[in-house]
Design a protein around this motif. Structure first.
Motif, short mmCIF file in Angstrom:
data_model
loop_
_atom_site.label_atom_id
_atom_site.label_comp_id
_atom_site.label_asym_id
_atom_site.label_seq_id
_atom_site.Cartn_x
_atom_site.Cartn_y
_atom_site.Cartn_z
N PHE A 727 -6.96 1.44 -7.80
CA PHE A 727 -5.63 1.74 -7.30
C PHE A 727 -4.72 0.51 -7.37
O PHE A 727 -5.01 -0.54 -6.83
CB PHE A 727 -5.72 2.25 -5.86
CG PHE A 727 -4.38 2.57 -5.29
CD1 PHE A 727 -3.65 3.63 -5.79
CD2 PHE A 727 -3.85 1.81 -4.27
CE1 PHE A 727 -2.40 3.93 -5.28
CE2 PHE A 727 -2.59 2.10 -3.75
CZ PHE A 727 -1.87 3.17 -4.27
N GLN A 728 -3.64 0.67 -8.11
CA GLN A 728 -2.65 -0.39 -8.31
C GLN A 728 -3.28 -1.71 -8.72
O GLN A 728 -2.85 -2.79 -8.30
CB GLN A 728 -1.82 -0.57 -7.04
CG GLN A 728 -0.94 0.64 -6.80
CD GLN A 728 0.04 0.45 -5.68
OE1 GLN A 728 -0.07 -0.51 -4.91
NE2 GLN A 728 0.99 1.36 -5.59
N GLY A 729 -4.33 -1.59 -9.47
CA GLY A 729 -4.95 -2.78 -10.03
C GLY A 729 -5.75 -3.61 -9.05
O GLY A 729 -6.31 -4.63 -9.41
N ARG A 730 -5.84 -3.20 -7.76
CA ARG A 730 -6.61 -4.01 -6.83
C ARG A 730 -7.57 -3.19 -5.99
O ARG A 730 -8.57 -3.68 -5.51
CB ARG A 730 -5.72 -4.86 -5.91
CG ARG A 730 -4.34 -4.26 -5.67
CD ARG A 730 -3.63 -4.81 -4.50
NE ARG A 730 -3.24 -3.65 -3.72
CZ ARG A 730 -1.99 -3.34 -3.43
NH1 ARG A 730 -1.01 -4.14 -3.73
NH2 ARG A 730 -1.73 -2.25 -2.76
N GLY A 731 -7.28 -1.91 -5.82
CA GLY A 731 -8.20 -1.08 -5.05
C GLY A 731 -8.07 -1.28 -3.56
O GLY A 731 -7.26 -2.08 -3.09
N VAL A 732 -8.88 -0.54 -2.83
CA VAL A 732 -8.88 -0.60 -1.36
C VAL A 732 -10.33 -0.61 -0.90
O VAL A 732 -11.16 0.07 -1.48
CB VAL A 732 -8.17 0.64 -0.77
CG1 VAL A 732 -8.07 0.53 0.74
CG2 VAL A 732 -6.81 0.87 -1.39
N ARG A 733 -10.61 -1.35 0.16
CA ARG A 733 -11.99 -1.37 0.68
C ARG A 733 -12.37 0.03 1.17
O ARG A 733 -11.65 0.61 1.98
CB ARG A 733 -12.11 -2.38 1.83
CG ARG A 733 -12.08 -3.82 1.35
CD ARG A 733 -11.96 -4.78 2.50
NE ARG A 733 -10.70 -4.64 3.19
CZ ARG A 733 -10.34 -5.37 4.24
NH1 ARG A 733 -11.16 -6.27 4.73
NH2 ARG A 733 -9.17 -5.19 4.82
N THR A 734 -13.48 0.50 0.66
CA THR A 734 -13.82 1.90 0.91
C THR A 734 -15.32 2.10 1.09
O THR A 734 -16.13 1.48 0.39
CB THR A 734 -13.36 2.77 -0.29
OG1 THR A 734 -11.96 2.61 -0.47
CG2 THR A 734 -13.68 4.24 -0.08
N LEU A 735 -15.66 2.95 2.04
CA LEU A 735 -17.05 3.41 2.16
C LEU A 735 -17.05 4.88 1.80
O LEU A 735 -16.29 5.66 2.38
CB LEU A 735 -17.53 3.26 3.60
CG LEU A 735 -17.73 1.83 4.09
CD1 LEU A 735 -17.42 1.74 5.56
CD2 LEU A 735 -19.15 1.38 3.81
N PHE A 736 -17.88 5.23 0.83
CA PHE A 736 -17.86 6.59 0.32
C PHE A 736 -19.26 7.19 0.47
O PHE A 736 -20.17 6.83 -0.26
CB PHE A 736 -17.43 6.53 -1.16
CG PHE A 736 -17.08 7.86 -1.75
CD1 PHE A 736 -17.57 9.06 -1.25
CD2 PHE A 736 -16.22 7.93 -2.85
CE1 PHE A 736 -17.23 10.27 -1.81
CE2 PHE A 736 -15.87 9.14 -3.43
CZ PHE A 736 -16.38 10.31 -2.91
N ALA A 737 -19.41 8.07 1.43
CA ALA A 737 -20.72 8.70 1.62
C ALA A 737 -20.74 10.00 0.83
O ALA A 737 -19.80 10.78 0.88
CB ALA A 737 -20.93 9.01 3.09
N THR A 738 -21.81 10.18 0.08
CA THR A 738 -21.88 11.40 -0.73
C THR A 738 -23.33 11.80 -0.96
O THR A 738 -24.22 10.95 -0.96
CB THR A 738 -21.18 11.18 -2.09
OG1 THR A 738 -21.32 12.37 -2.86
CG2 THR A 738 -21.76 10.01 -2.85
#
Ligand code: ADP
Length: 872
Positions: A727-738
């Motif tokens: 996202f916008q070349g830098r991203g966002v800190r994310t925890l993705f449970a799947t």
């Protein structure tokens, strides 16, 4: 029956109709003797709500009127029930002494009680605010003013979009809203009522919101410094003016304790949007919306109602400023470490009543003797708190100590005037201390001496008449009497006048007793009047100290909240987080604060976390259902939140690089009912999140893509993960449970992805949940095994295994991508949301469409195929 069509009314009913016409949107409680009566539509409407019998005045006659009622002493409970059912109540009392009235007793509406304007303690949740809000739109901006009348808290805000406004309103849990009449507000009202069916909305004419008038009102009530920024915001000014006008209109008095106006969320806060609040179960559980089981219920170790309200605020609006958070943490640490001070602080805090609301009640002229006594008892604890705080060292605690005002004069005034354990009402008297007022004391001595005087009169009369069984008594209907048994009636002197005949006795009065009765009764009446007079004067005097009491209340609330955080930290073995402005979140042995308590028996398995904006930006957390994925990702969000509210955290160690916003999205299918496709909903939500996200934000995604078929869901999850990462070349800190273990392949092409899985142990065909997070992906979902544990019949489990094996054979291509997922993108290609992610694929597809196979050589075809593949 329409009110105006009623002719031939009795004078009382005429008066009723006149008053009711002024309060058409209220249920009118009309005082008649010891009862509150309700008539006409009001009676018909609310009799079932109150579970009281509906009858009628002049039953059976032509002019019969529907009627119901209840005794005045039970009014509080009935009013509560009406308010809870969304009614506004106008209390109409007799405002002159019926004995002195010429003709019909004068009655007036003395107070209007509405869901947003409740003042009685019993109708308010002690630890929560009760907000009345006013919303006004001007020049496409939405001005919001809201106040909690009981503690006198008044805030304003401005929004340029409905979404932000609705989010703010959801956090405030407003009970009542004032808005302008006219069609422009209708769409907004529709949205509001869908979201909050119980919200009471009052419409008022446009001129109610005139900014000029608002300006005049505000300038009259608030210091210029508070108003400095408001003039450039006409929508806000109009809303603020109107909300005050509404309070004045309903309370019949301008509440002097509302003397401060603040911009809402003016400070630097960690924004927790409405969805995150709900998903993280900050104030209520998702399952049954109950308060018990929420994070707040767990950390709320406050001892005063204003402390509880402040802690609630801290949790709803955690800080985003390192210095401020660190200051709070230092205070919590100081209190936590000094066991003795903590237990003493708690001892004195628990003696303090709701100072904020008490100040409000004094200002609104509804404080009773018990309230003043509570105020005194609260103020008496202040010097002790002050000296306890002086022994501690955290600068913010010392600042509280210095600012606390002992106000000995207020406690002294009350102590001198009000008796130890006073009754709540002021009409019956009996609450002023003797020695406080000479006039009152001498009136009291008359009534006190009455007993002695009666005893001597009784003895004298016995002697005079020779009737030994002669008695002097009193009852409320007949007053004082001399009682003589029938057998002795002949001995009664002529000077006795008969008052009442009983079965075995006669009751009389004589001149002397009559005179005495006059003196005593008038003394009693005078006592009541004098006590009331003294009380009102005292209350007015205390009114001069309101702002000092309010200031104390805020300081006590802050101290109480800090002490609560220290108490929770100690009880649950939390540690002090280190706060800084880096982008790293590092947690060692973190736990979920609420699940941990529920899992006490089996023990909660702690887990580590590392997040940053480099190689640990997007954590894909896989594992079978029930492994503990949701718990884990929520625990990370909660630890950040608790740290930023200034509290200790459930971890052995934590380092928190300040987060500015927390977002959560939980994959769910509940929006399907509204007719949007799951994909659409999830993409819209993601776009919305990312519109607001910054490099400082934290995103928690749980099973995004779930509420749809496997391949659709997997494709959504995949697309979302990629989108966030880049996202916008830098991203966002994310925890993705799947539970889509295929997502772990993202690591191959995305440098910020880390795979984790929650370990399970296989035991033959069975699995054991280890709850431990480990680096790396899982390859299996164990879904069928979970189904077995959940008690799904054996045959079904067996068949599911068969199907799984079949699926696994043909489901994925050689690089582990789901074959059908690509097809899905192509299929839905006319959907604008998809353009966010699949531009290259769109291009390839449109090229494919345009190929004329019949004019190609096999070599051309092979070359084109290779080119197309490169484009992907
Ligand atoms: P998932 O999201 O993987 O389906 P959950 O997070 O809902 O799993 O966890 C399932 C249950 O496991 C929870 O209700 C909780 O009681 C328990 N649990 C989760 N994490 C832990 C842990 N670290 N230690 C102990 N029990 C846990």
């Amino acid at each position: 029956m329409a009110l105006s069509s009623t002719t031939n009314l009795t004078p009382a009913m005429k008066q009723y109709v006149e008053i009711k016409e002024k309060y058409p949107d209220c249920i009118l409680l009309y005082r008649m003797g010891d009862f509150y009566e309700l008539f006409f539509e009001d009676a018909v409407k609310v009799a079932p709500v109150l579970e009281i019998t509906l009858t009628s005045r002049n039953k059976g006659k032509k002019d019969s009127v529907p009627l119901c009622g209840f005794p005045h002493h039970a009014a509080a409970a009935y009013i509560t029930r009406l308010i809870e059912n969304g009614y506004k109540v106008a209390v109409c009392d007799q405002v002159e002494d019926p004995r002195k009235a010429k003709g019909i007793v004068k009655r007036e509406v003395v107070r209007i009680i509405t869901p947003g304007l409740i003042l009685d303690e019993e109708n308010l949740r002690a630890g929560e605010n009760n907000y009345l809000a006013c919303l006004h739109e001007k020049n496409n901006l939405l001005g919001l003013a809201f106040l909690d009348v009981s503690p006198g808290e008044f805030q304003i805000a401005e929004y340029d979009g409905q979404e932000e406004l609705l989010a703010a309103m959801a956090a405030l849990e407003c009970k009542e809203l004032v808005m302008a009449e006219g069609p422009s507000g209708n769409a907004m009202i529709k949205r509001l009522t869908v979201q909050w069916p119980a919200l009471l909305i009052n419409r008022r004419p446009e001129n109610y919101f005139s900014p000029e008038q608002a300006r005049a009102v505000l300038e009259q009530k608030f210091p210029a410094a508070d108003l400095a920024g408001i003039y450039e915001h006409p929508a806000v000014m109009a809303a603020a003016g109107a909300v005050l006008r509404y309070v004045e209109e309903t309370q019949k008095i301008y509440p002097a304790h509302i003397n401060e106006i603040r911009w809402h969320a003016a400070d630097n806060y960690l924004v927790v949007d409405e969805t995150a609040r709900r998903n993280l179960e900050l104030f209520a559980t998702i399952q049954d919306n109950s308060r018990a089981g929420s994070l707040f219920a767990m950390i709320n170790e406050t001892l005063t109602p204003m402390g509880a309200r402040m802690l609630r605020w801290w949790l709803g609006y955690p800080l985003a400023d390192t210095k401020k958070i660190t200051a709070r943490l230092a205070a919590v640490a100081d209190i936590k470490e000094n066991h003795l001070s903590r237990s003493n602080l708690r001892k004195f805090l628990s003696r303090i009543y709701d100072l904020e609301r008490l100040a409000g009640r004094v200002a609104l002229g509804v404080a009773n003797p018990r309230d003043l006594n509570a105020l005194k008892l609260s103020l008496i604890a202040v010097p002790d708190l002050k000296s306890l705080l002086m022994e501690l060292s955290a600068p913010s605690l010392l600042a509280i100590a210095r600012a606390l005002d002992e106000m000995p004069e207020v406690a002294g005034l009350i102590a001198a005037a009000i008796a130890e354990d006073p009754p709540p009402g002021i009409l019956e008297g009996g609450f002023i201390r003797s020695g406080y007022d000479e006039e009152l004391d001498s009136l009291k001595s008359i009534s006190h001496d009455a007993k002695k005087w009666i005893a001597s009169l009784e003895a004298g009369e016995r002697e005079k008449t020779g009737i030994n069984s002669l008695k002097i008594g009193f009852n409320s209907v007949f007053g004082y009497y001399i009682e003589v048994t029938k057998a002795n009636a002949a001995l009664v002197p002529d000077s006795y006048v008969r008052k009442q005949t009983l079965v075995n006795a006669e009751r009389y009065i004589n001149q002397e007793l009559k005179e005495f009765e006059q003196t005593v009764l008038s003394a009693e009446e005078k006592i009541r009047a004098r006590e009331q007079e003294l009380f009102l004067a005292l209350r007015a005097e205390i009114g001069r100290y309101i702002s000092g009491i309010q200031k104390n209340s805020r300081l006590v609330a802050e101290l109480d909240s800090l002490t609560a955080l220290a108490e929770v930290a100690e009880k649950n073995n939390y540690s002090c987080p280190a706060i800084n402005d880096d982008d790293t979140i590092m947690i060692k042995d973190g736990r979920h604060p609420v699940v941990e308590l529920a899992a006490k028996k089996e023990g909660f398995v702690p887990n580590d976390t590392l997040l940053n904006m480099a190689a640990d930006k997007l954590l894909i957390i896989t594992g079978p259902n029930m492994a503990g994925k949701s718990t884990y990702i929520r625990q990370v969000a909660l630890i950040v939140l608790m740290a930023q509210m200034g509290g200790f955290v459930p971890a052995a160690q934590a380092q928190i690089g300040i987060v500015d916003r927390i977002f959560t999205r939980i994959g769910a299918s509940d929006n399907l009912a509204r007719g949007q496709s799951t994909f659409m909903v999830e993409m819209i939500e993601m776009a919305d999140i990312l519109r607001k996200a910054t490099p400082r934000s934290l995103i928690i995604l749980d099973e995004v893509g779930r509420g749809t078929s496997t391949f659709d869901g997997l494709s959504i999850a995949w697309a979302v993960a990629e989108y966030i990462h880049d996202f916008q070349g830098r991203g966002v800190r994310t925890l993705f449970a799947t539970h889509y273990h295929q997502l772990t392949d993202l690591i191959a092409t995305n440098s910020g992805v880390k795979n984790y899985n929650i370990a399970v142990k296989e035991w033959g065909e069975r699995i054991i949940f280890l709850r431990k997070i480990m680096e790396g992906g899982t390859s299996r979902s164990y879904g069928i095994e979970v189904a077995r544990i959940a008690g799904v019949p054996q045959d079904v489990v067996k068949r599911a295994k068969e199907i799984l094996r079949n699926l696994e054979k043909g489901e994925f291509d050689e690089i582990g991508m789901p074959r059908i997922a690509r097809g899905l993108n192509a299929r839905k290609n006319n959907n604008p949301q998809l353009n966010l992610f699949v531009e290259e694929e769109d291009e390839v597809i449109s090229e494919l469409r345009n190929i004329d196979i019949t004019s190609m050589t096999p070599l051309d075809a092979l070359n084109l195929l290779s080119e197309l593949k490169k484009k992907l």
